[in-house]
Design a protein around this motif. Sequence first.
Motif, short mmCIF file in Angstrom:
data_model
loop_
_atom_site.label_atom_id
_atom_site.label_comp_id
_atom_site.label_asym_id
_atom_site.label_seq_id
_atom_site.Cartn_x
_atom_site.Cartn_y
_atom_site.Cartn_z
N MET A 1 -1.27 -22.22 11.05
CA MET A 1 -1.55 -22.80 9.74
C MET A 1 -2.37 -24.08 9.89
O MET A 1 -2.08 -24.91 10.75
CB MET A 1 -0.25 -23.09 9.00
CG MET A 1 -0.47 -23.67 7.62
SD MET A 1 0.95 -23.39 6.56
CE MET A 1 0.35 -24.03 5.01
N PHE B 1 -3.78 -27.40 7.71
CA PHE B 1 -3.47 -28.10 6.47
C PHE B 1 -4.70 -28.78 5.89
O PHE B 1 -5.71 -28.96 6.57
CB PHE B 1 -2.36 -29.13 6.72
CG PHE B 1 -1.07 -28.52 7.15
CD1 PHE B 1 -0.06 -28.28 6.24
CD2 PHE B 1 -0.86 -28.16 8.48
CE1 PHE B 1 1.13 -27.71 6.63
CE2 PHE B 1 0.34 -27.58 8.88
CZ PHE B 1 1.32 -27.35 7.96
N LYS C 1 -5.11 -31.95 4.98
CA LYS C 1 -5.45 -33.18 5.71
C LYS C 1 -5.31 -32.90 7.19
O LYS C 1 -4.27 -32.40 7.61
CB LYS C 1 -4.50 -34.32 5.30
CG LYS C 1 -5.19 -35.45 4.57
CD LYS C 1 -4.23 -36.58 4.25
CE LYS C 1 -3.97 -37.45 5.46
NZ LYS C 1 -2.86 -38.39 5.22
N ASN D 1 -4.10 -33.07 10.67
CA ASN D 1 -2.88 -33.75 11.10
C ASN D 1 -2.58 -33.57 12.57
O ASN D 1 -1.55 -33.04 12.94
CB ASN D 1 -1.69 -33.27 10.26
CG ASN D 1 -1.57 -31.76 10.30
OD1 ASN D 1 -2.36 -31.10 10.96
ND2 ASN D 1 -0.60 -31.22 9.63
N ASN E 1 3.98 -34.89 7.53
CA ASN E 1 3.09 -33.83 7.99
C ASN E 1 3.24 -33.53 9.48
O ASN E 1 2.91 -32.45 9.93
CB ASN E 1 1.63 -34.10 7.59
CG ASN E 1 1.09 -35.35 8.24
OD1 ASN E 1 1.55 -35.76 9.30
ND2 ASN E 1 0.12 -35.97 7.60
N TYR E 2 3.79 -34.49 10.24
CA TYR E 2 4.09 -34.18 11.65
C TYR E 2 5.13 -33.06 11.71
O TYR E 2 5.04 -32.14 12.51
CB TYR E 2 4.66 -35.39 12.38
CG TYR E 2 3.67 -36.50 12.62
CD1 TYR E 2 2.31 -36.33 12.36
CD2 TYR E 2 4.12 -37.73 13.11
CE1 TYR E 2 1.43 -37.36 12.57
CE2 TYR E 2 3.22 -38.76 13.32
CZ TYR E 2 1.89 -38.57 13.05
OH TYR E 2 1.02 -39.60 13.25
N SER F 1 3.51 -29.72 10.50
CA SER F 1 2.57 -29.07 11.41
C SER F 1 3.30 -28.61 12.67
O SER F 1 2.95 -27.58 13.24
CB SER F 1 1.40 -29.98 11.74
OG SER F 1 1.84 -31.24 12.14
N ALA G 1 4.83 -25.41 11.73
CA ALA G 1 3.83 -24.36 11.59
C ALA G 1 3.35 -23.85 12.94
O ALA G 1 2.90 -22.73 13.07
CB ALA G 1 2.65 -24.88 10.78
N LEU G 2 3.46 -24.71 13.97
CA LEU G 2 3.09 -24.27 15.32
C LEU G 2 4.23 -23.55 16.00
O LEU G 2 4.15 -23.20 17.17
CB LEU G 2 2.67 -25.47 16.16
CG LEU G 2 1.31 -26.07 15.84
CD1 LEU G 2 1.14 -27.38 16.56
CD2 LEU G 2 0.22 -25.11 16.23
#
Lengths: 279, 292, 287
Positions: free
Chosen positions: A113, A115, A117, A119, C169-170, C173, C176-177
């Motif tokens: 995924m 995003f 922004k 990140n 967002n850390y 993400s 998501a990984l």
Amino acid sequence: MTPLEPITVSHLHHPAGDRFGRCERQPFVEVDQLSLHYRGKPAFQDVTLSINKGCITALVGPSGCGKTSFLTCLNRLTDLIAGCRVSGRITIETLDVLAPGLDVIQLRRRIGMIFQKPNPFPLSIRKNLEFPLREHGVRDRRQIAQTIEATLRDVGLWEEVKDRLDSPALALSGGQQQRLCIARSLALAPEVLLMDEPCSALDPLSSGVVEDLIVSLRGRYTILIVTHNLAQARRIADDAAFFWVQNGVGRLIEAGIAKQIFEEPHDPLTAAYVSGMRG
Amino acid sequence: MTSSNSNTSSRWATDHLLSWFLWGTAMMAGTIALLIMVFLVLEALPALQHIGLVRFFTDSSWHPAEGLYNLAPMLWGTLFAMAGSVLIATPLGILSAIFCHYYAPPALAGPYRRLIELLAGIPSVVYGFWGLVVLVPLIGEVHPPGPSLLAGILILTIMILPTIALMADASLAHVPQHYLRGAAALGLPRWAMIRRVVFPAAKSGLFTGVILETGRAIGETMAILMVCGNVVQTPSSLFDPVRTLTANIALEMAYALGDHRAALFVSGLVLMAMIVALIVSAEWISRGRIYD
Amino acid sequence: MIETPNQSWNLREWLAFASVWGAAVLVTVTFCWLLGDIIWHGLSHISWTFLTAPPENAGRRGGIGPILVSTGLILGVCLAVSLPLGVGTAVLLAEFTSDTNLFGRLTRRSLDVLAGVPSIVFGLFGNAFFCKTLGLGFSILSGGLTLACMVLPILIRSTEEGFRAVPDNYRLSAAALGLSRTATLVHLLLPAAVPGLLVGLVLGVGRAIAETAALIFTSGYVDRMPESLLDSGRALSIHIFDLSMNVSGGDANAYASALVLVIMLLIINGTASWLATHSLHRKIVTV
Ligand SMILES: Nc1ncnc2c1ncn2[C@@H]1O[C@H](COP(=O)(O)OP(=O)(O)OP(=O)(O)O)[C@@H](O)[C@H]1O
Ligand SMILES: [Mg+2]
């Protein structure tokens, strides 16, 4: 769940010849009657959509119609949101994505995924790519180094950063950061890429570079991209799906081949939206 | 967040191990307050059974050796010292914070704030010591004997002043800038602006500060023990020596046995009751804020 | 211009001006008086021998060597217990429970109460639980454990703030990984939360070092060099208390000990505020 293939360089690195892969129009992800509620309040309802393998599918629609929410169902990021309930069915090949006992870690490895922004983690460029690989069990140093180089080449970042792999990723420009994030996902050899407005936080130049990059990934990855930029969607998408808000709930209005959606839409709402009018 | 599902992968196992560890630590940390209450009650129980709650307020005096357990003089000591110091420290502390924000030249505001922070970090035993060797003799010259309720109030004031000053400082910092600009645009002079605009906006933060300093004043032990003279009596003037509940515990715990020891735990319970009452009223105030 | 209101305004403004400045001057003068007095009387007594020699004649002469050692040991026990407990709890509260989670809310409430418990009550509890019930007696261990309970709320609160300062967002993400929560915690969140943790640590140390009332009847009064954690040991603050209250003629050494304690606390406070601004700076850079 199908066993993961080991990550190999050949899988990632394609010769420049088939830079523009083809889209075969074979259903890969099937979404059936999908609805999502935040604390009992529906964000979108009854979305039925089939996503073709190796194709770029653009999701378009006004703000708040549930595009981001839809994407997060596919890799189950919804699990992280308290009070979020998903119902319906999602299958990737034969895998039931919403099954309660599913290994979401493996799922998220198959589905990358990106995003809105950029990140990157507050680590070095190398660590940004290396640490997820290690966490997914790739230990061999040589293999890691090869994968890093291959993915950075894939996103066209290698020449720009090869001399400063150990400098902080946050020192890169916005466009470079976004390409690094794409590389970070590609390094895990996903089959599906979810992109949530990947260009909207970038300047036009970087945006163009990232757009070209996305096009170059066609055929190798099944890509879902959310974009508010209709011109961009027209340029890159093979398929398109149009979302709209009705009575405060997101609905899928129309989906199909991008050319048809943008040029001769069946639904008047779609027609109004793609021609830039208000519905 | 949703709890994880059962899974085969070993990384999920690590996740589970970690989450068990975290739950364990949180469980321990969360039960300490409960454990304290349980132990206070358990240790106080013999006294409550043998002596009964009423006698702690009706006995003729505090003479544990003779079976007399009147806590009232010490309760008064605590309340007087608390009331006196809160009454002085609150205006001083709030004025201090106002000084920092609206009166001090910028070059002075920073150092002054640092100074208050330092004041907050100085241990109570140092305050007590200074009170003992400097303040008490001074008071003794004016009105012997010297160790007195007044000395206790003054030392407590210095000790709790940083608490209210820092809280007030933080809540003034949260007053939205556009309120101030609005007031300035109306041509309000400085103090009028503070009184009409800043105080109402910072009210709940200031209240919290007062509650916190009151808690500190009630619980303070060493400083007050060192300067108050520790005579068990209900003070009739500011210059009378007094003993507070906390000082009483510190003084007698070392040799107390049986009912006497249990009686000291009863005074611990009384202290806890006061603190809990404060916390509840703080909660009440912050809840009320929503509606005003 | 209108006459009357202006005049009353002026009077009020002047009064306010005078009392604000008056308060500031009063506070500053008191502080300088206190600090000056302690430095003035204490400085001449501080020497290397004073810091290392054992106390003699109930502390009237000699130094504070064993007392510094005991203080250090008590602090060590306190941190060894409170750090893992505090960080674990902070991680659970910040990362593994939602704000509405019942357990999280109860734990927070209980920590709020704990933060308000007077130190003398901690002393009572420590005496009853660690010394008596667990049979540790008057010992450095009992004292350190009591202090650990005391600093826990401070430690947890600022560590939790450290975690909350890490951008969401850390976490997204990382998820998501397909990274596990343990990996996310160890590689991303913990490093980013370190500044908050350090601030909490320093504040906790400051509180522990300054503490007296909780130690009188848990770690005890014995001023010999401790041989094990089960020995009684006298903390620096108790030494000052004892010299000034129970030992006539102990004032000189009490001054010197007080100065040592104040210097330690000034260093600790300086570190805390430096860390706070430093970490703030870091936050701005990373975002
Ligand atoms: N975490 C959340 N909790 C509660 N409601 C949410 C949450 N996330 C999104 N929503 C709501 O769900 C609806 C859909 O949001 P979503 O972010 O999916 O829209 P979007 O189509 O991606 O919009 P945009 O184009 O602006 O990104 C909105 O009404 C939004 O307010
Ligand atoms: Mg969105």
